[in-house]
Design a protein around this motif. Structure first.
Motif, PDB file in Angstrom:
ATOM      1  N   THR A 229       0.959  -1.337   0.108  1.00 29.72           N
ATOM      2  CA  THR A 229       0.454  -0.231  -0.364  1.00 29.72           C
ATOM      3  C   THR A 229       0.783   1.095  -0.102  1.00 29.72           C
ATOM      4  OG1 THR A 229      -1.473  -1.247   1.394  1.00 29.72           O
ATOM      5  CG2 THR A 229      -1.955   0.985   1.132  1.00 29.72           C
ATOM      6  N   LEU A 230       0.519   1.832  -1.159  1.00 27.20           N
ATOM      7  CA  LEU A 230       1.270   3.011  -1.330  1.00 27.20           C
ATOM      8  C   LEU A 230       0.320   4.427  -0.857  1.00 27.20           C
ATOM      9  CD1 LEU A 230       2.475   3.165  -4.980  1.00 27.20           C
ATOM     10  CD2 LEU A 230       3.966   3.363  -2.504  1.00 27.20           C
ATOM     11  N   ASP A 231       1.041   5.245   0.570  1.00 26.06           N
ATOM     12  CA  ASP A 231       0.392   6.732   1.354  1.00 26.06           C
ATOM     13  C   ASP A 231      -0.724   5.790   1.755  1.00 26.06           C
ATOM     14  OD1 ASP A 231       3.166   8.190   0.627  1.00 26.06           O
ATOM     15  OD2 ASP A 231       2.199   8.575  -0.987  1.00 26.06           O
ATOM     16  N   GLY A 232      -1.057   4.689   1.869  1.00 25.50           N
ATOM     17  CA  GLY A 232      -1.869   4.573   2.912  1.00 25.50           C
ATOM     18  C   GLY A 232      -3.864   4.182   2.224  1.00 25.50           C
ATOM     19  N   LYS A 233      -3.054   4.196   0.811  1.00 24.57           N
ATOM     20  CA  LYS A 233      -3.787   3.891  -0.556  1.00 24.57           C
ATOM     21  C   LYS A 233      -4.210   2.354  -0.476  1.00 24.57           C
ATOM     22  CE  LYS A 233      -3.560   8.726  -1.957  1.00 24.57           C
ATOM     23  NZ  LYS A 233      -2.755   9.916  -1.938  1.00 24.57           N
ATOM     24  N   THR A 234      -4.534   2.107  -2.150  1.00 25.66           N
ATOM     25  CA  THR A 234      -4.845   1.644  -3.004  1.00 25.66           C
ATOM     26  C   THR A 234      -3.908   0.065  -2.256  1.00 25.66           C
ATOM     27  OG1 THR A 234      -5.735   2.983  -4.876  1.00 25.66           O
ATOM     28  CG2 THR A 234      -5.603   0.547  -5.148  1.00 25.66           C
ATOM     29  N   MET A 235      -4.199  -0.301  -1.873  1.00 24.80           N
ATOM     30  CA  MET A 235      -3.287  -1.919  -2.198  1.00 24.80           C
ATOM     31  C   MET A 235      -3.634  -2.547  -3.824  1.00 24.80           C
ATOM     32  SD  MET A 235      -3.096  -3.913   0.895  1.00 24.80           S
ATOM     33  CE  MET A 235      -4.320  -3.808   2.008  1.00 24.80           C
ATOM     34  N   LEU A 236      -2.103  -2.994  -3.603  1.00 26.91           N
ATOM     35  CA  LEU A 236      -1.485  -3.474  -4.520  1.00 26.91           C
ATOM     36  C   LEU A 236      -0.845  -4.894  -4.687  1.00 26.91           C
ATOM     37  CD1 LEU A 236       0.272  -0.194  -5.555  1.00 26.91           C
ATOM     38  CD2 LEU A 236      -1.669  -0.969  -6.942  1.00 26.91           C
ATOM     39  N   ASN A 237      -1.127  -6.010  -5.315  1.00 25.58           N
ATOM     40  CA  ASN A 237      -0.422  -7.113  -5.249  1.00 25.58           C
ATOM     41  C   ASN A 237       0.984  -6.969  -5.748  1.00 25.58           C
ATOM     42  OD1 ASN A 237      -2.469  -7.964  -5.658  1.00 25.58           O
ATOM     43  ND2 ASN A 237      -3.315  -8.625  -7.399  1.00 25.58           N
ATOM     44  N   ALA A 238       1.610  -7.607  -4.772  1.00 21.08           N
ATOM     45  CA  ALA A 238       3.145  -7.658  -4.706  1.00 21.08           C
ATOM     46  C   ALA A 238       4.208  -8.772  -4.082  1.00 21.08           C
ATOM     47  CB  ALA A 238       3.684  -6.559  -4.089  1.00 21.08           C
ATOM     48  N   VAL A 239       4.848  -8.887  -4.560  1.00 28.09           N
ATOM     49  CA  VAL A 239       6.012 -10.129  -4.344  1.00 28.09           C
ATOM     50  C   VAL A 239       7.334  -9.397  -3.893  1.00 28.09           C
ATOM     51  CG1 VAL A 239       7.949 -11.855  -4.648  1.00 28.09           C
ATOM     52  CG2 VAL A 239       5.279 -11.822  -6.464  1.00 28.09           C
ATOM     53  N   LYS A 269       8.073   7.034  -1.020  1.00 21.83           N
ATOM     54  CA  LYS A 269       7.007   7.619  -0.391  1.00 21.83           C
ATOM     55  C   LYS A 269       6.950   6.252   0.616  1.00 21.83           C
ATOM     56  CE  LYS A 269       4.350   9.124  -4.560  1.00 21.83           C
ATOM     57  NZ  LYS A 269       3.726   8.295  -5.602  1.00 21.83           N
ATOM     58  N   LEU A 270       6.347   6.338   1.619  1.00 24.64           N
ATOM     59  CA  LEU A 270       6.029   5.471   2.348  1.00 24.64           C
ATOM     60  C   LEU A 270       4.775   4.372   2.120  1.00 24.64           C
ATOM     61  CD1 LEU A 270       5.795   5.205   5.243  1.00 24.64           C
ATOM     62  CD2 LEU A 270       3.033   5.911   5.599  1.00 24.64           C
ATOM     63  N   LEU A 271       5.334   3.431   2.211  1.00 22.66           N
ATOM     64  CA  LEU A 271       5.360   1.521   1.705  1.00 22.66           C
ATOM     65  C   LEU A 271       4.947   1.190   2.792  1.00 22.66           C
ATOM     66  CD1 LEU A 271       4.474   0.822  -1.239  1.00 22.66           C
ATOM     67  CD2 LEU A 271       6.922  -0.791  -0.243  1.00 22.66           C
ATOM     68  N   THR A 272       3.340   0.483   2.797  1.00 24.02           N
ATOM     69  CA  THR A 272       3.855  -0.257   3.476  1.00 24.02           C
ATOM     70  C   THR A 272       2.752  -2.036   3.312  1.00 24.02           C
ATOM     71  OG1 THR A 272       2.014   0.840   4.715  1.00 24.02           O
ATOM     72  CG2 THR A 272       1.484  -1.402   5.787  1.00 24.02           C
ATOM     73  N   VAL A 273       3.816  -2.863   3.748  1.00 20.80           N
ATOM     74  CA  VAL A 273       4.381  -4.037   2.997  1.00 20.80           C
ATOM     75  C   VAL A 273       3.282  -4.608   3.681  1.00 20.80           C
ATOM     76  CG1 VAL A 273       5.498  -5.850   1.896  1.00 20.80           C
ATOM     77  CG2 VAL A 273       6.367  -3.191   1.895  1.00 20.80           C
ATOM     78  N   LYS A 274       2.197  -5.887   3.513  1.00 20.16           N
ATOM     79  CA  LYS A 274       1.735  -7.526   4.497  1.00 20.16           C
ATOM     80  C   LYS A 274       1.970  -7.980   4.058  1.00 20.16           C
ATOM     81  CE  LYS A 274      -2.366  -4.233   5.803  1.00 20.16           C
ATOM     82  NZ  LYS A 274      -2.546  -4.284   7.404  1.00 20.16           N
ATOM     83  N   PHE A 275       2.385  -8.823   4.736  1.00 19.22           N
ATOM     84  CA  PHE A 275       3.401 -10.054   4.702  1.00 19.22           C
ATOM     85  C   PHE A 275       1.691 -11.518   4.044  1.00 19.22           C
ATOM     86  CE2 PHE A 275       6.566  -8.320   5.496  1.00 19.22           C
ATOM     87  CZ  PHE A 275       7.528  -8.374   4.553  1.00 19.22           C
ATOM     88  N   LEU A 276       1.616 -12.378   3.478  1.00 18.60           N
ATOM     89  CA  LEU A 276       0.192 -12.694   3.227  1.00 18.60           C
ATOM     90  C   LEU A 276       1.005 -14.634   3.572  1.00 18.60           C
ATOM     91  CD1 LEU A 276      -0.957 -11.779  -0.465  1.00 18.60           C
ATOM     92  CD2 LEU A 276      -2.013 -11.077   2.351  1.00 18.60           C
ATOM     93  N   ALA A 277       2.159 -15.225   2.550  1.00 16.75           N
ATOM     94  CA  ALA A 277       2.426 -16.466   2.393  1.00 16.75           C
ATOM     95  C   ALA A 277       3.591 -16.212   2.637  1.00 16.75           C
ATOM     96  CB  ALA A 277       1.387 -17.342   1.855  1.00 16.75           C
TER      97      ALA A 277
END
Length: 311
Positions: A229-239, A269-277
């Motif tokens: 998530t960039l700056d608290g906005k749209t969630m994006l798929n990533a590796v 920019k502020l990047l938040t990374v959510k770990f799924l698996a």
């Protein structure tokens, strides 16, 4: 949400405050239960919800060598508090001077600056010099300091209390399932995008690079399917790759995030990374071509995880 980085008199601006007290260093489901109770009490009584916490762990001042690793940094803490519906956040530095404040004096400071109608804590909460203040003391002194105490029950998972210590242990082992259960959300890591070697771009997989400070809790090295998530906005798929990129001999451990179908300039920019698996362990490849082939396989597997995680 209004954020204060020092103790400030807000009594004229915010009436009927319900304040949650605690370190809230992971904002796990136990912490969330305390914060939600303060929000609920404020809404029920036409008041304002507040959280009083510290921007640094008290042990960083009292016993620096024993300071626990940070699960949730201040930027992520502020974001999560705001999403919880908190109106006011006191995120103040813990200092040597503050460590000498007796419990009764701390309650006097709260009364002078917040005049809380409700004080909400967990069952194991301690405060004041040498941690001598306890929930029992809050119950005893509540009338003197003009507040109603609310002591929340300890949240258990598997018959044991949810704690930041348990979360750190699970992170070290790479147990994402337990971490997610304790946090009530995927493990998230927040940071500002820094310049890297730009090698990913040359390989056809540009990455956003986040530094992993030595005081931060992190999963074992490896490749993970994540949401970014960039700056608290749209969630994006990533590796994301956690590690030091042994194929190219890097020595600094970092988090490299390849956002799917994305190539914008996001430095700083502020990047938040959510770990799924976790997809696989980090490994060293004999050539760039071999690495590229593996990255393609990683992205195929990640796509399955992204889809499954949305169900």
């Amino acid at each position: 949400m209004k954020v204060y980085n020092k103790i400030t008199d807000v009594t004229a601006k915010y009436p009927n405050i319900a304040v949650a007290l605690g370190m809230f260093d992971g904002i796990h489901i136990g912490h969330q239960s305390i914060i939600k109770e303060a929000v609920k009490l404020a809404q029920k009584n036409g008041g304002n919800s507040a959280v009083f916490t510290f921007s640094n762990h008290p042990l960083s001042i009292l016993s620096p060598g024993n300071t626990p690793l940070i699960i949730c940094d201040n930027e992520l803490k502020i974001s999560l508090m705001e999403k919880s519906g908190v109106d006011i956040l006191f995120n103040v530095p813990f200092t040597k001077e503050f460590s000498r404040v007796p419990p009764e004096k701390f309650l006097a400071v709260l009364k002078e600056n917040l005049a809380p109608k409700f004080v909400v804590t967990g069952a194991n909460f301690t405060f004041g010099r040498q941690g001598k203040g306890t929930p029992r003391m809050l119950l005893r002194l509540a009338e003197e300091f003009s507040f109603t105490p609310e002591i929340c029950s300890t949240v258990l998972v598997g018959g044991k209390a949810v704690s930041s210590t348990r979360i750190r242990e699970c992170l070290q082992k790479g147990d994402l399932t337990s971490v997610g259960e304790f946090l009530g959300r995927p493990f998230d890591f927040c940071g500002h995008v820094a310049h890297g070697d730009k090698r990913g771009r040359l390989l056809g997989f540009p990455t956003a690079n986040l530094k992993i400070e030595n005081n931060r809790a992190m999963l074992p090295n490896g490749v993970y399917a994540v949401w970014a998530t960039l700056d608290g906005k749209t969630m994006l798929n990533a590796v994301a790759n956690v590690g030091d990129n042994p194929t190219f001999g890097n020595s600094e451990r970092r988090l490299e995030v390849n956002i799917d179908n994305f190539d914008d300039d996001i430095y700083g920019k502020l990047l938040t990374v959510k770990f799924l698996a976790k997809i696989r362990d980090e490994q060293k490849f004999s050539s760039a071509d071999e690495l590229i082939s593996q990255i393609r396989r990683d992205k195929t597997k990640a796509a399955e995880i992204w889809q499954r995680s949305k169900l």
